[in-house]
Design a protein around this motif. Structure first.
Motif, PDB file in Angstrom:
ATOM      1  N   PRO A 116       0.766  -1.225  -0.125  1.00 46.02           N
ATOM      2  CA  PRO A 116       0.067   0.062  -0.010  1.00 46.02           C
ATOM      3  C   PRO A 116       0.673   1.189   0.224  1.00 46.02           C
ATOM      4  O   PRO A 116       1.960   1.326   0.523  1.00 46.02           O
ATOM      5  CB  PRO A 116      -0.866  -0.029   1.236  1.00 46.02           C
ATOM      6  CG  PRO A 116      -0.756  -1.646   1.612  1.00 46.02           C
ATOM      7  CD  PRO A 116       0.313  -2.050   1.073  1.00 46.02           C
ATOM      8  N   VAL A 124      -1.845   6.264   2.048  1.00 47.63           N
ATOM      9  CA  VAL A 124      -2.904   5.639   1.935  1.00 47.63           C
ATOM     10  C   VAL A 124      -3.059   4.708   3.199  1.00 47.63           C
ATOM     11  O   VAL A 124      -4.319   4.672   3.859  1.00 47.63           O
ATOM     12  CB  VAL A 124      -3.189   4.574   0.843  1.00 47.63           C
ATOM     13  CG1 VAL A 124      -4.246   3.664   0.868  1.00 47.63           C
ATOM     14  CG2 VAL A 124      -3.404   5.486  -0.535  1.00 47.63           C
ATOM     15  N   ALA A 138      -3.968   7.200   6.018  1.00 49.36           N
ATOM     16  CA  ALA A 138      -5.275   7.473   5.982  1.00 49.36           C
ATOM     17  C   ALA A 138      -6.228   6.221   6.775  1.00 49.36           C
ATOM     18  O   ALA A 138      -7.196   6.435   7.454  1.00 49.36           O
ATOM     19  CB  ALA A 138      -5.816   7.691   4.667  1.00 49.36           C
ATOM     20  N   TYR A 157      -5.236   0.736  -7.971  1.00 49.03           N
ATOM     21  CA  TYR A 157      -5.235   1.460  -6.825  1.00 49.03           C
ATOM     22  C   TYR A 157      -4.653   0.364  -5.824  1.00 49.03           C
ATOM     23  O   TYR A 157      -4.256   1.059  -4.533  1.00 49.03           O
ATOM     24  CB  TYR A 157      -6.196   2.166  -6.581  1.00 49.03           C
ATOM     25  CG  TYR A 157      -6.610   3.274  -7.232  1.00 49.03           C
ATOM     26  CD1 TYR A 157      -6.333   4.535  -7.032  1.00 49.03           C
ATOM     27  CD2 TYR A 157      -7.380   3.006  -8.588  1.00 49.03           C
ATOM     28  CE1 TYR A 157      -6.731   5.704  -7.776  1.00 49.03           C
ATOM     29  CE2 TYR A 157      -7.778   4.229  -9.314  1.00 49.03           C
ATOM     30  CZ  TYR A 157      -7.396   5.499  -9.181  1.00 49.03           C
ATOM     31  OH  TYR A 157      -7.586   6.307  -9.861  1.00 49.03           O
ATOM     32  N   LEU A 191      -6.325  -1.404  -3.600  1.00 53.38           N
ATOM     33  CA  LEU A 191      -7.299  -1.525  -2.575  1.00 53.38           C
ATOM     34  C   LEU A 191      -8.001  -2.957  -2.571  1.00 53.38           C
ATOM     35  O   LEU A 191      -9.068  -2.597  -1.959  1.00 53.38           O
ATOM     36  CB  LEU A 191      -7.865  -0.067  -2.559  1.00 53.38           C
ATOM     37  CG  LEU A 191      -7.278   1.002  -2.278  1.00 53.38           C
ATOM     38  CD1 LEU A 191      -8.115   2.239  -1.881  1.00 53.38           C
ATOM     39  CD2 LEU A 191      -6.062   1.079  -1.320  1.00 53.38           C
ATOM     40  N   ALA A 215      -9.357   5.556   2.110  1.00 52.29           N
ATOM     41  CA  ALA A 215      -8.319   4.965   1.280  1.00 52.29           C
ATOM     42  C   ALA A 215      -8.503   5.478  -0.123  1.00 52.29           C
ATOM     43  O   ALA A 215      -7.588   5.998  -0.969  1.00 52.29           O
ATOM     44  CB  ALA A 215      -8.197   3.543   1.444  1.00 52.29           C
ATOM     45  N   ALA A 227      -7.589   9.152  -0.208  1.00 61.39           N
ATOM     46  CA  ALA A 227      -5.991   9.297  -0.076  1.00 61.39           C
ATOM     47  C   ALA A 227      -5.536   9.089  -1.403  1.00 61.39           C
ATOM     48  O   ALA A 227      -4.415   9.568  -1.728  1.00 61.39           O
ATOM     49  CB  ALA A 227      -5.631   8.749   0.740  1.00 61.39           C
ATOM     50  N   SER A 228      -6.034   8.028  -2.272  1.00 66.28           N
ATOM     51  CA  SER A 228      -5.344   7.410  -3.406  1.00 66.28           C
ATOM     52  C   SER A 228      -5.528   8.465  -4.563  1.00 66.28           C
ATOM     53  O   SER A 228      -4.696   8.480  -5.703  1.00 66.28           O
ATOM     54  CB  SER A 228      -6.227   6.087  -3.644  1.00 66.28           C
ATOM     55  OG  SER A 228      -5.892   5.202  -2.898  1.00 66.28           O
ATOM     56  N   ALA A 243       0.173  10.678  -4.334  1.00 65.80           N
ATOM     57  CA  ALA A 243      -0.346   9.278  -4.536  1.00 65.80           C
ATOM     58  C   ALA A 243      -0.633   8.806  -5.836  1.00 65.80           C
ATOM     59  O   ALA A 243       0.205   7.859  -6.300  1.00 65.80           O
ATOM     60  CB  ALA A 243      -1.617   9.013  -3.496  1.00 65.80           C
ATOM     61  N   GLU A 244      -1.233   9.463  -6.411  1.00 62.38           N
ATOM     62  CA  GLU A 244      -1.585   9.114  -7.850  1.00 62.38           C
ATOM     63  C   GLU A 244      -0.226   8.915  -8.940  1.00 62.38           C
ATOM     64  O   GLU A 244      -0.094   8.490  -9.669  1.00 62.38           O
ATOM     65  CB  GLU A 244      -2.520  10.195  -8.596  1.00 62.38           C
ATOM     66  CG  GLU A 244      -3.358   9.789 -10.096  1.00 62.38           C
ATOM     67  CD  GLU A 244      -4.806   9.716  -9.797  1.00 62.38           C
ATOM     68  OE1 GLU A 244      -5.368   8.796 -10.344  1.00 62.38           O
ATOM     69  OE2 GLU A 244      -5.107  10.740  -9.668  1.00 62.38           O
TER      70      GLU A 244
END
Length: 353
Positions: free
Chosen positions: A29, A33, A36, A211, A213, A247, A250-251, A256-257
């Motif tokens: 992860p 993320v 968060a 992503y 998740l 999450a 935050a992603s 993060a992106e």
């Protein structure tokens, strides 16, 4: 229901092996993320926001729609179930390509409707003309999966536009784009360009794959408010946890992106290396636009899957059709090419030497 095969998770990998059976993101992860998610632990005695409003607002900004035109659920498969339940009932039909996502038959059966499965083309892609031909006055939903899971072939933008021109405007079309972030073929359909063009189209995407998740179960749908409201009525309340919502938000943050896109690019590079290597070995593998490749192993599917398992590689077998191999750790690509190089089909019908 008793006769319907249940959805089964990918087989666990042996110690020191590689789990390439569930199309999971192999990277850990993102730090932001994880932070968060951890921050939500202090409020687990409280129910989450039932509508995931903050995440819907973020997604609305991204896709140029209002929050009411975004529906968040516990994974895109849960959203598929909601839409099918909202639109189809006993006596109705749901049309989709086959083989495609293995959860589709079960979702349709639970609704009481009947599946109408249209065989894939020879290149393992959707036969949209045949799917349009199969639409009757009993059809309530059509599902289009691009890239198709498990074969990896996309529907082109031109093919989809021609298909929509033949579909009645009151027939619900679900465009399942769970793997769209991995697509590199510019001719492929992109649901983002279709938003607002069709009154009967819903685009579904997920945070599970690109992503990373999968363990939090969060997906989303974009479409007309009236259709989304119908699906909201069939949802189990409070399905999206606070951790999942946090999450997702935050992603979508720029930092993060940026890291996410770099990871996706690395997975695509590994996919290309594996696909190119298999083709050079003589494997009749179709185009691969997801985070996986498809091996048409035919009657030898189980034998090939067991051979890979014995070597420490777990894949997803669909006997008697083929094997889906997820793109995982960097080291797994060379291992796969080494093993599969010894199992090259003697013909295009998938019979290993």
């Amino acid at each position: 229901m008793a006769a319907l095969p249940p959805y089964r998770q990918g087989r666990p990998a042996p110690a020191e092996g590689y789990k390439l059976s569930s199309n999971e993101n192999p990277f850990d992860p993102l730090p932001g993320v994880a932070e968060a998610v951890a921050a939500t632990a202090t409020a687990i005695n409280r129910y989450p926001d039932a509508t995931a409003l903050t995440l819907r607002e973020k997604l609305g900004e991204r896709f140029g729609v209002t929050p009411d035109e975004v529906l968040v659920g516990d994974g895109s498969v849960a959203l598929l179930a909601q839409f099918i339940l909202a639109a189809a009932a006993p006596g109705d039909e749901v049309v989709y390509s086959w083989r495609s996502f293995e959860a589709y038959p079960g979702l349709v059966t639970v609704s009481g409707a009947t599946s109408v499965q249209i065989p894939n083309r020879a290149d393992h892609g959707h036969d949209l003309d045949a799917m349009a031909d199969a639409i009757t006055d009993r059809t309530r939903v059509v599902i289009v999966c691009s890239p198709n899971n498990p074969t990896g072939v996309t529907v082109t933008a031109d093919e989809f536009e021609a298909f929509m021109a033949r579909v009645p405007s009151d027939l619900l079309v679900l465009l399942d784009e769970a793997y769209v972030e991995f697509v590199r073929d510019a001719a492929s359909v992109d649901g983002r360009t279709l938003i607002g063009r069709y009154p009967n189209l819903v685009v579904l995407r997920t945070f599970s794959k690109a992503y990373g998740l999968a363990g939090l179960r969060v997906g989303y749908a974009i479409g007309p408010v009236a259709i989304l409201d119908a699906a909201r009525a069939t949802a189990i309340p409070l399905g999206v946890t606070a951790a999942a919502g946090a999450a997702g938000v935050a992603s979508l943050e720029p930092t993060a992106e940026t890291e996410l896109l770099a990871r996706v690019a690395e997975i695509v590079e590994r996919r290309t290396r594996l696909h190119t290597g298999l083709v050079s070995q003589g494997w009749p593998v179709p185009d691969a636009q997801g985070n996986f490749v498809w091996l048409p192993t035919g009657a030898d599917t189980t034998a090939v899957a067991e051979r890979l398992f014995d070597a420490g590689v777990v894949v997803r077998a669909f006997p008697p059709e083929g094997i889906r191999v997820s793109i995982g750790e960097h080291e797994s690509v060379d291992i796969l090419l080494g093993i599969l190089g010894e199992l090259v089909p003697a013909s295009q019908e998938g019979h290993p030497k």
